[in-house]
Motif scaffolding. Structure first.
Motif, PDB file in Angstrom:
ATOM      1  N   ASN A  50     -37.574   8.196  16.236  1.00 41.98           N
ATOM      2  CA  ASN A  50     -38.954   8.149  15.727  1.00 41.98           C
ATOM      3  C   ASN A  50     -39.991   8.468  16.793  1.00 41.98           C
ATOM      4  O   ASN A  50     -41.193   8.434  16.506  1.00 41.98           O
ATOM      5  N   GLY A  51     -39.538   8.707  18.006  1.00 42.92           N
ATOM      6  CA  GLY A  51     -40.476   9.077  19.062  1.00 42.92           C
ATOM      7  C   GLY A  51     -41.279   7.917  19.625  1.00 42.92           C
ATOM      8  O   GLY A  51     -42.299   8.115  20.270  1.00 42.92           O
ATOM      9  N   MET A  52     -40.789   6.696  19.401  1.00 43.30           N
ATOM     10  CA  MET A  52     -41.498   5.524  19.933  1.00 43.30           C
ATOM     11  C   MET A  52     -41.168   5.312  21.413  1.00 43.30           C
ATOM     12  O   MET A  52     -41.956   4.738  22.145  1.00 43.30           O
ATOM     13  N   THR A  72     -43.565   5.435  24.564  1.00 42.06           N
ATOM     14  CA  THR A  72     -44.378   6.657  24.461  1.00 42.06           C
ATOM     15  C   THR A  72     -45.771   6.281  23.966  1.00 42.06           C
ATOM     16  O   THR A  72     -45.987   5.154  23.509  1.00 42.06           O
ATOM     17  N   GLU A  74     -47.018   7.185  21.221  1.00 38.12           N
ATOM     18  CA  GLU A  74     -46.829   6.817  19.808  1.00 38.12           C
ATOM     19  C   GLU A  74     -46.339   5.373  19.701  1.00 38.12           C
ATOM     20  O   GLU A  74     -46.743   4.631  18.805  1.00 38.12           O
ATOM     21  N   GLN A  76     -46.953   3.015  21.865  1.00 36.52           N
ATOM     22  CA  GLN A  76     -48.129   2.205  22.192  1.00 36.52           C
ATOM     23  C   GLN A  76     -49.014   2.035  20.956  1.00 36.52           C
ATOM     24  O   GLN A  76     -49.503   0.941  20.683  1.00 36.52           O
ATOM     25  N   GLY A  77     -49.172   3.144  20.226  1.00 38.50           N
ATOM     26  CA  GLY A  77     -49.995   3.093  19.005  1.00 38.50           C
ATOM     27  C   GLY A  77     -49.399   2.151  17.979  1.00 38.50           C
ATOM     28  O   GLY A  77     -50.107   1.350  17.359  1.00 38.50           O
ATOM     29  N   GLU A  78     -48.075   2.238  17.829  1.00 39.94           N
ATOM     30  CA  GLU A  78     -47.377   1.375  16.874  1.00 39.94           C
ATOM     31  C   GLU A  78     -47.497  -0.091  17.286  1.00 39.94           C
ATOM     32  O   GLU A  78     -47.696  -0.975  16.454  1.00 39.94           O
ATOM     33  N   ARG A  81     -50.938  -1.173  16.386  1.00 43.28           N
ATOM     34  CA  ARG A  81     -51.032  -1.286  14.931  1.00 43.28           C
ATOM     35  C   ARG A  81     -50.429  -2.611  14.459  1.00 43.28           C
ATOM     36  O   ARG A  81     -51.028  -3.340  13.667  1.00 43.28           O
TER      37      ARG A  81
END
Lengths: 189, 189
Positions: A50-52, A72, A74, A76-78, A81
Motif C-alpha cells: 500500500n506504499g505506507m 513513507t 503516505e 505519515q498521512g495515514e 488521519r
DNA sequence: CCTTTCATGTAACCTGTTACATGATTGG
DNA sequence: CCAATCATGTAACAGGTTACATGAAAGG
C-alpha cells in the motif's frame, strides 16, 4: 484501533525490522497484541504494497539479513488521519470478575483463596511496572508535550493496577470480617 | 475465560433460551462478547452434545418455538471446576491511549478536541451505568454473600469509568495551562 | 549440550464478527 | 408501510493465536 496504526507510530520514530516491532509490541503493555510473527510480518507486507512503508534489506555477516522498514509520507498521512479519527472506548476483558460472579457455591475460604491468588498476580504486575521502565515509560521524548503524554499513559496503566489492588483488598477484608454465611450444601470433592 | 462459563453461570440461575442468553450477554457490561448468534447458538449445541445442558422445546402460538436450555449436574460440576481455576489477568484494549500516543504532530487544540470527545463518550457510559441498573446491578440475590459480590463487581466497573474521567480531565487541564509548544512544522491540510 | 538470540516466514486453527435468511406479529 | 421483536440458524470473513520450519552464533 488497528495494529497498523501502532506499527506506523513506531516507524515514525525510527526505521525498524519486523523482528524489532514484534519484540516491542510483545513487551509493551500499552499494546495488547501478543506480537506474533504472522500478524507483524503479514501486515508489513501489506503496508509495503500500500506504499505506507519502504523496505531496505540489510545484509549482515554471521547473522540473517534484516528487512528494515521506514515510514513513507503516505504512511505519515495515514498516521495523522487515524490520530484524528473518532476515539474508541476501551474494551476490558475482566476474566476474573466473570469467574468471581459464580463462586457462590464455593466456601468463603475458597473465594478468599481465589482473591488472594489474583491479588498476588496483580501485585506482581504492579511491581514489575513500577521498577522496570518499559517502552511505555521510555517514550521518544522528542518534545516536552510528547513526553508529557507518554508519562500520562504510563501512569494511567500503573494506576489501573493500583486501583485493582485496592479493590481486591477491600473485597477480601469485607468477606473476612462481614462473616457471610457460606453455602453449606455444596462442598468440593 | 470461556463464554461457556458465562452461559453455564446464567443457566444455573434459571433455564434460558439461546435468544435470552444472547440478549443478556449483549446488554451486560461484565461480559465483553458482542452476543452474536453464531457464538451463542453453536456453543449451546456443543454444550448439549457434551451433556452440560439439556434442551426443552417450548412451542408457542403465534410465535416461533423456543429451545430452553437447563444446566445438568455435569454442567454444574464444570461451572465449579472453572470457578476454582487459576485467576486470569484482565486484558485491556486501550484503543484511545494508543491513538493518543502518536498525536504529537497535531496541534494542542486538536489533541484537546480528541480528549473532549473521548471524555464525553466515557461520561455517557458512566451516566448510563449510574442510572439504569443492568444485569450487573441486578444479580440473582440468592444469598447475602452473592449479592455482595455482584454489587462489588458492578461498583468496580462503574469506578473504572470514573477513574477514566478523572484521568482525562487532569490531562486536559494540564495541556491547557502548561502551555506546551505545539509542533509548528506539521499543520493539518 | 542445550537453550537463547537473531531473523524470516508458513500453516493450521480458533474465536468472534458482520451479514444474511426465514417468517409471523406488534407498534409507530 | 417500515421497523422492531421474537426466535432460530448459516455463511463468509477478519483477527489473532500457537506451532512449526530454517539456520547460524553465542552463552551457560
Amino acid at each position: 484501533m488497528d495494529i497498523q496504526y501502532a506499527i506506523l507510530g513506531l516507524l515514525c520514530w525510527q526505521p525498524l525490522s519486523g523482528y524489532d516491532l514484534k519484540k516491542i509490541i510483545a513487551e509493551s503493555d500499552l499494546f495488547y497484541w501478543s506480537g506474533n510473527n504472522n500478524q507483524i510480518y503479514n501486515n508489513l507486507v501489506q503496508m509495503h504494497k500500500n506504499g505506507m512503508v519502504t523496505q531496505e534489506i540489510q545484509y549482515q555477516e554471521n547473522l540473517p539479513a534484516r528487512k528494515v522498514y521506514s515510514i513513507t509520507p503516505e504512511g505519515q498521512g495515514e498516521l495523522t488521519r487515524q490520530a484524528l479519527s473518532e476515539p474508541e472506548l476501551p474494551e476490558i476483558h475482566r476474566h476474573f470478575l466473570i469467574q468471581l460472579a459464580w463462586t457462590d457455591h464455593l466456601t468463603t475460604e475458597q473465594i478468599d483463596k481465589l482473591l488472594a491468588k489474583y491479588e498476588e498476580e496483580i501485585a506482581v504486575q504492579f511491581r514489575m511496572r513500577q521498577i522496570s521502565p518499559n517502552l511505555t515509560q521510555a517514550g521518544p521524548n522528542r518534545t516536552r508535550r510528547e513526553s508529557y503524554l507518554w508519562r500520562q499513559i504510563a501512569e494511567k496503566i500503573l494506576a489501573d493496577y493500583e486501583r485493582e489492588l485496592e479493590w481486591i483488598r477491600r473485597v477480601r477484608a469485607d468477606l473476612a470480617c462481614e462473616n457471610f454465611q457460606s453455602n453449606q450444601e455444596e462442598t468440593l470433592p
